[in-house]
Design an enzyme around this catalytic site. Structure first.
Site, mmCIF file in Angstrom:
data_model
loop_
_atom_site.group_PDB
_atom_site.id
_atom_site.type_symbol
_atom_site.label_atom_id
_atom_site.label_comp_id
_atom_site.label_asym_id
_atom_site.label_seq_id
_atom_site.Cartn_x
_atom_site.Cartn_y
_atom_site.Cartn_z
ATOM 1 N N ASP A 25 -42.082 -35.890 -23.095
ATOM 2 C CA ASP A 25 -42.388 -34.567 -23.628
ATOM 3 C C ASP A 25 -43.188 -33.922 -22.507
ATOM 4 O OD1 ASP A 25 -43.727 -32.343 -24.682
ATOM 5 O OD2 ASP A 25 -43.460 -33.110 -26.708
ATOM 6 N N HIS A 26 -42.533 -33.082 -21.716
ATOM 7 C CA HIS A 26 -43.177 -32.688 -20.455
ATOM 8 C C HIS A 26 -44.454 -31.874 -20.690
ATOM 9 C CE1 HIS A 26 -41.073 -28.829 -20.949
ATOM 10 N NE2 HIS A 26 -41.849 -28.328 -20.017
ATOM 11 N N HIS B 292 -43.000 -30.166 -28.377
ATOM 12 C CA HIS B 292 -44.161 -29.632 -27.650
ATOM 13 C C HIS B 292 -45.253 -29.123 -28.603
ATOM 14 C CE1 HIS B 292 -41.358 -30.035 -24.483
ATOM 15 N NE2 HIS B 292 -40.818 -28.839 -24.518
#
Ligand code: BG6
Length: 511
Positions: free
Chosen positions: A202-203, A265
């Site tokens: 999950d950047h 996010h």
């Protein structure tokens, strides 16, 4: 095989963490290496890590894809990607050393011969570059291919390396499209890899400003006493983008904003904002606290009143024509996909009971901004004459995730002059002004963590499943209730979203 373990010596761990974090002997195999993510993010991140001296000298990168490429062609593709997207200056000597470790394996995911070639390629790299059998497999491929790739890795003996080496799987989102598909994927992955070998990306967790949420909350004394239902009126988590869907119609249509962004996010941001202090900074301790929050999330009873989905419509912006979502290439004219989503959630625990968390995201909104605004209750009594505080809003603490990274505190102050008038002012912390150190790009941080076996910034499968569990009823409600509300491209979303907050006596921030 070495696995990520929780050490029993916190002091040694603390000292270790202060040493420069440099990856040991290792390599990375990327499936889906011809994709956008790989070109724009992964390849530049690898170069930047090498340039910062954080990769071992023999680091090796193997690309796997259905292309008729030689190693040199692959190296050229990486070169162009690095030249275009890397954040650090191009240095010939760094490039030359890195490029010596590039290999390309052509083939389909179902092609046994190609996986055999991959196996021998890795063995050759171990001998030639001293990678020690330590390889991470990055699945930057659509989820429908996960089962096949994972099974092929197992079948060809790639999921486990020689003794004293590690093998890890890195999995890009989307991790499923609902709870059921996520559970199925997790089962497939865990048949082959143990939980400690799996790194789900999950950047947002790789972003410096997101990691700073925990520093802000738990390294200071001044915020935490107020961080609860006694003082907080509500929290707004916004991730707004000004871009449309670009060339991603194939992925985006049918998925939409809520699945694309809220499920991962924004719920991660909510968990970090709302969680209790973890006992330590170990992955298990962090995950335990995040899971408690996600499990305590409560959906509104009336989903019609407290959720909104929208779709951008054709508009003129600054003299330029912007296509509506339904006019974008590859989108069917009757698509009901949401490009905007807003939801109101609450958290059933002692700290947060009754405090709304408003989450919103959208494409083609007013501008690109991600922020978490903790909005405080008004002072219970104001000892001023009437009119003195007319222009006074609520106190707020705003974590500016991007693009103008920092933190803002908004509070009231006397307007200079001979009368008592109070107005909002703000106090700002900006990364660029306070630090000379530059922030690594999210993917740099995350790839380095994979190579180091540090799982702190990677959601565990329970987090992914709990997040789908929150979103599924909302998606089901939307699927059987009409279609998304329209909003003109370049605005802040549909009026229905404003009405949703107005019903609660509140309004969205205009960041
Ligand atoms: C991705 C979404 O996860 O995040 C994209 O799939 C979105 O739709 C992107 O554009 C935004 O990332 P960032 O880092 O630019 O905010």
């Amino acid at each position: 095989m070495t696995e990520v373990t929780t050490s029993s010596n916190p002091l040694r761990d603390a000292l270790d963490r202060r040493l420069p974090r440099i990856a040991g002997p290792s390599g990375l195999v990327i499936f889906g290496v011809t994709g956008d993510l790989s070109r724009k993010k992964l390849m530049p991140a690898i170069y930047d890590l090498a340039n910062r001296g954080l990769l071992p000298p023999g680091f090796s990168l193997v690309g796997f894809a259905r292309r008729d490429w030689e190693h040199e062609d692959f190296a050229q593709v990486v070169h162009d990607a690095v030249k275009e997207h890397a954040r650090t200056p191009f240095r010939e000597e760094v490039w030359a050393q890195l490029a010596e470790g590039f290999r390309f394996v052509p083939g389909d995911f179902g092609d046994d011969a190609a996986f055999e070639t991959l196996r021998t390629t890795i063995e050759d790299l171990d001998k030639a570059r001293g990678t020690g059998g330590n390889f991470a497999f990055y699945l930057s491929v659509p989820p429908k291919f996960f089962p096949l790739v994972v099974e092929q890795l197992k079948k060809h003996g790639l999921s486990e390396g020689p003794s004293d080496s590690w093998r890890r799987a890195v999995i890009e989102k989307p991790f499923g499209h609902d709870l059921k598909s996520a559970e199925e994927l997790n089962q497939v992955v865990h048949k082959v890899f143990s939980p400690d070998q799996v790194f789900r990306i999950d950047h947002y967790l790789g972003k410096e400003t997101v990691q700073n949420i925990l520093a802000l909350r738990f390294a200071n004394t001044m915020f935490e006493p107020l961080w609860n239902r006694s003082y907080v009126d509500h929290v707004q988590i916004t991730m707004a983008e000004d871009i449309g869907i670009g060339g991603r119609a194939g992925y985006y249509d049918g998925i939409g904003a809520a699945r694309d962004v809220i499920q991962n996010h924004l719920l991660q941001l909510l968990a970090l904002t709302a969680m209790e202090e973890p006992g330590s900074f170990h992955p298990k301790a962090l995950v335990t606290e995040k899971l408690k929050v996600l499990a305590a999330v409560q959906l509104p009873d009336d989903l019609g009143a407290h959720t909104v989905r929208g779709q951008y419509a054709h508009a003129w912006q600054g003299g330029e024509e912007v296509l509506g979502y339904l006019e974008e290439e590859g989108i069917s004219p009757d698509s009901k996909t949401d490009t905007y989503a807003a939801v109101r959630l609450t958290i059933n625990n002692r700290r947060w009971a009754g405090v709304p968390f408003y989450l919103r995201t959208g494409k083609r909104l007013g501008r690109r901004v991600t922020e978490i605004a903790v909005v405080f209750k008004r002072a219970p009594y104001l000892p001023f004459e009437s009119g003195a505080t007319e222009e006074l809003g609520e106190n707020a603490l705003v974590i500016r995730v991007q693009p103008d990274e920092g933190v803002t505190v908004r509070f009231g102050s006397k307007v200079p002059g001979t009368s008592m008038e109070v107005r909002d002012v703000s106090m700002d912390f900006a990364y660029g002004e306070s630090f000379t150190e530059s922030s690594p790009e999210a993917y740099e941080r995350l790839i380095l963590d994979v190579l180091l076996g540090d799982a702190n910034l990677f959601p565990r499968h329970q987090e992914v499943e709990l997040s789908w569990n929150i979103l599924d009823p909302i998606e089901e409600y939307w699927a059987s209730n009409g279609k998304p509300a329209e909003y003109a491209a370049g605005t802040w979303g549909p009026v229905e979203a404003d009405e949703m907050l107005a019903r609660d006596g509140r309004s969205w921030r205009r960041p």
